[in-house]
Design an enzyme around this catalytic site. Sequence first.
Site, PDB file in Angstrom:
ATOM      1  N   ASP A 126       0.855  -1.185   0.000  1.00  0.00           N
ATOM      2  CA  ASP A 126       0.000   0.000   0.000  1.00  0.00           C
ATOM      3  C   ASP A 126       0.893   1.238   0.000  1.00  0.00           C
ATOM      4  OD1 ASP A 126      -2.132  -1.704   0.233  1.00  0.00           O
ATOM      5  OD2 ASP A 126      -2.820  -0.954   2.177  1.00  0.00           O
ATOM      6  N   ASP A 164       0.413   3.840   1.677  1.00  0.00           N
ATOM      7  CA  ASP A 164       0.324   4.599   2.927  1.00  0.00           C
ATOM      8  C   ASP A 164       0.937   3.868   4.125  1.00  0.00           C
ATOM      9  OD1 ASP A 164      -1.565   2.611   3.234  1.00  0.00           O
ATOM     10  OD2 ASP A 164      -3.298   3.934   3.046  1.00  0.00           O
ATOM     11  N   TRP A 210     -13.416  -1.660  -2.342  1.00  0.00           N
ATOM     12  CA  TRP A 210     -12.642  -1.950  -1.153  1.00  0.00           C
ATOM     13  C   TRP A 210     -12.972  -3.329  -0.555  1.00  0.00           C
ATOM     14  CZ3 TRP A 210     -13.303  -3.207   3.897  1.00  0.00           C
ATOM     15  CH2 TRP A 210     -12.194  -3.039   4.729  1.00  0.00           C
ATOM     16  N   GLU A 250      -9.978  -8.648  -1.035  1.00  0.00           N
ATOM     17  CA  GLU A 250      -8.972  -9.163  -1.966  1.00  0.00           C
ATOM     18  C   GLU A 250      -7.755  -9.693  -1.206  1.00  0.00           C
ATOM     19  OE1 GLU A 250      -8.999  -6.027  -1.168  1.00  0.00           O
ATOM     20  OE2 GLU A 250      -6.867  -5.698  -0.878  1.00  0.00           O
ATOM     21  N   ASP A 251      -7.480  -9.131  -0.047  1.00  0.00           N
ATOM     22  CA  ASP A 251      -6.337  -9.619   0.737  1.00  0.00           C
ATOM     23  C   ASP A 251      -6.646 -10.996   1.354  1.00  0.00           C
ATOM     24  OD1 ASP A 251      -8.238  -8.274   2.272  1.00  0.00           O
ATOM     25  OD2 ASP A 251      -6.779  -7.444   3.679  1.00  0.00           O
ATOM     26  N   MET A 260       0.234   3.127   9.392  1.00  0.00           N
ATOM     27  CA  MET A 260      -0.532   3.536   8.214  1.00  0.00           C
ATOM     28  C   MET A 260      -0.958   4.981   8.392  1.00  0.00           C
ATOM     29  SD  MET A 260      -3.987   2.125   6.375  1.00  0.00           S
ATOM     30  CE  MET A 260      -5.095   3.302   7.146  1.00  0.00           C
ATOM     31  N   HIS A 287      -6.369   8.044   6.992  1.00  0.00           N
ATOM     32  CA  HIS A 287      -7.058   8.624   5.826  1.00  0.00           C
ATOM     33  C   HIS A 287      -8.494   8.163   5.792  1.00  0.00           C
ATOM     34  CE1 HIS A 287      -7.169   4.754   3.729  1.00  0.00           C
ATOM     35  NE2 HIS A 287      -5.951   4.543   4.195  1.00  0.00           N
ATOM     36  N   ARG A 301     -11.765   6.764   3.426  1.00  0.00           N
ATOM     37  CA  ARG A 301     -11.947   5.901   2.258  1.00  0.00           C
ATOM     38  C   ARG A 301     -12.016   6.759   1.000  1.00  0.00           C
ATOM     39  NH1 ARG A 301     -14.397   1.282   3.418  1.00  0.00           N
ATOM     40  NH2 ARG A 301     -12.730   1.211   4.904  1.00  0.00           N
TER      41      ARG A 301
HETATM   42  C1  UD2 Z   1      -6.715  -2.205   3.796  1.00  0.00           C
HETATM   43  C2  UD2 Z   1      -5.468  -3.043   3.587  1.00  0.00           C
HETATM   44  C3  UD2 Z   1      -5.118  -3.116   2.095  1.00  0.00           C
HETATM   45  C4  UD2 Z   1      -6.274  -3.623   1.296  1.00  0.00           C
HETATM   46  C5  UD2 Z   1      -7.520  -2.788   1.608  1.00  0.00           C
HETATM   47  C6  UD2 Z   1      -8.778  -3.357   1.004  1.00  0.00           C
HETATM   48  C7  UD2 Z   1      -4.307  -2.322   5.559  1.00  0.00           C
HETATM   49  C8  UD2 Z   1      -3.171  -1.594   6.086  1.00  0.00           C
HETATM   50  N1  UD2 Z   1      -4.380  -2.397   4.267  1.00  0.00           N
HETATM   51  O1  UD2 Z   1      -6.351  -0.886   3.477  1.00  0.00           O
HETATM   52  O2  UD2 Z   1      -3.985  -3.920   1.905  1.00  0.00           O
HETATM   53  O3  UD2 Z   1      -6.490  -4.982   1.567  1.00  0.00           O
HETATM   54  O4  UD2 Z   1      -7.781  -2.699   3.003  1.00  0.00           O
HETATM   55  O5  UD2 Z   1      -8.864  -3.110  -0.358  1.00  0.00           O
HETATM   56  O6  UD2 Z   1      -5.126  -2.837   6.304  1.00  0.00           O
HETATM   57  N2  UD2 Z   1      -5.427   3.189  -3.326  1.00  0.00           N
HETATM   58  C9  UD2 Z   1      -5.149   4.357  -4.059  1.00  0.00           C
HETATM   59  N3  UD2 Z   1      -6.158   5.163  -4.449  1.00  0.00           N
HETATM   60  C10 UD2 Z   1      -7.460   4.885  -4.165  1.00  0.00           C
HETATM   61  C11 UD2 Z   1      -7.746   3.720  -3.427  1.00  0.00           C
HETATM   62  C12 UD2 Z   1      -6.717   2.894  -3.006  1.00  0.00           C
HETATM   63  O7  UD2 Z   1      -3.979   4.648  -4.334  1.00  0.00           O
HETATM   64  O8  UD2 Z   1      -8.336   5.671  -4.575  1.00  0.00           O
HETATM   65  C13 UD2 Z   1      -4.329   2.232  -2.999  1.00  0.00           C
HETATM   66  C14 UD2 Z   1      -3.321   2.788  -2.020  1.00  0.00           C
HETATM   67  O9  UD2 Z   1      -2.066   2.207  -2.273  1.00  0.00           O
HETATM   68  C15 UD2 Z   1      -3.918   2.323  -0.708  1.00  0.00           C
HETATM   69  C16 UD2 Z   1      -4.381   0.913  -1.084  1.00  0.00           C
HETATM   70  O10 UD2 Z   1      -4.872   1.058  -2.393  1.00  0.00           O
HETATM   71  O11 UD2 Z   1      -2.961   2.328   0.322  1.00  0.00           O
HETATM   72  C17 UD2 Z   1      -5.445   0.318  -0.140  1.00  0.00           C
HETATM   73  O12 UD2 Z   1      -6.560   1.194  -0.036  1.00  0.00           O
HETATM   74  P1  UD2 Z   1      -6.911   1.951   1.343  1.00  0.00           P
HETATM   75  O13 UD2 Z   1      -5.660   2.483   1.915  1.00  0.00           O
HETATM   76  O14 UD2 Z   1      -7.993   2.913   1.089  1.00  0.00           O
HETATM   77  O15 UD2 Z   1      -7.526   0.790   2.212  1.00  0.00           O
HETATM   78  P2  UD2 Z   1      -7.221   0.406   3.753  1.00  0.00           P
HETATM   79  O16 UD2 Z   1      -6.360   1.400   4.403  1.00  0.00           O
HETATM   80  O17 UD2 Z   1      -8.477   0.073   4.425  1.00  0.00           O
HETATM   81 MN    MN Z   2      -4.802   2.658   3.786  1.00  0.00          MN
END
Ligand code: UD2
Ligand code: MN
Length: 249
Positions: free
Chosen positions: A98, A100, A160, A163-164, A190, A193, A195
């Site tokens: 990711d 972030d 969202w 997939e993981d 992390m 941020h 969604r």
């Molecule tokens: C969690 C998981 C991530 C993934 C996701 C579900 C953690 C730390 N990470 O992240 O691995 O499984 O859930 O999809 O728990 N991104 C963009 N632009 C966008 C949307 C996403 O660049 O508009 C990329 C970016 O690299 C981001 C990653 O996709 O870090 C995951 O998306 P997130 O950060 O919004 O999701 P998060 O933090 O819930």
């Molecule tokens: Mn994230």
Amino acid sequence: MEQLVELNTYVEFGGHYKPPDCIPLQRIAIIIPFRNREHHLRHWLYYLHPILRRQQGEYGIYVIEQAGENTFNRAKLLNVGFVEASKENNYDCFIFSDVDIVPENDRNLYRCSQNPRHLACAMDKFGYKLPYTGYFGGVVAFTKEQYLKINGFSNNYWGWGTEDDDTYKRVTLSGMSVDRPDRNIGRTKMIRHQRDKGNEVNEKNYVVYNRMKYTRNQDGYISLKYSLIKIEKNQLFTKITVDIGKPPS
Ligand code: UD2
Ligand code: MN
């Protein structure tokens, strides 16, 4: 970005680094799924280049950008990253991260190991522990062989989530287990941020997940389709912009 470049003069154009005084055992491609997160990318580059250099790996940074406004598909972008990075260099190890997430400890080696490796195993947002046993999000590392053995990631998770978990299940169904660093070493942060727009939770992903046992051999690296729009070389990273289509209606 100019300041970042000045701080990291050892990085070769395109975001590559090779230690000058030893021969690294693995060539590492770092793949970052991306859209509209420039501020996080700067943060990531600021922290990660120095860490990766201190870890004395040979690496290249690939930011895989989804073009357009369609629903985001993180896992499909990761497959694209595997294919595109492999065209550039004979990489042995692929780290899918990711944009972030930043490790807190240099000893969390950005390397591949015996089994697919989960590097973000103790995240601040989960109280520095796994939220559940099969959690496999954030940052994971696969050798080329391990990646091909699971047929890469699913291309069918739009939006969202889940997939993981799919990836984790592919690993176990392929007869492998997951390696993780010790909880103290695997600490990661992390950036907080909201969604993103275009990456809303998708309930259909559970349907895809429940079917994956039967579909994983057809859906993945083997069925990947996309069109390349642009390869942009920056000093600290290579950005590859692609059209990956849109979810089925
Ligand atoms: C969690 C998981 C991530 C993934 C996701 C579900 C953690 C730390 N990470 O992240 O691995 O499984 O859930 O999809 O728990 N991104 C963009 N632009 C966008 C949307 C996403 O660049 O508009 C990329 C970016 O690299 C981001 C990653 O996709 O870090 C995951 O998306 P997130 O950060 O919004 O999701 P998060 O933090 O819930
Ligand atoms: Mn994230």
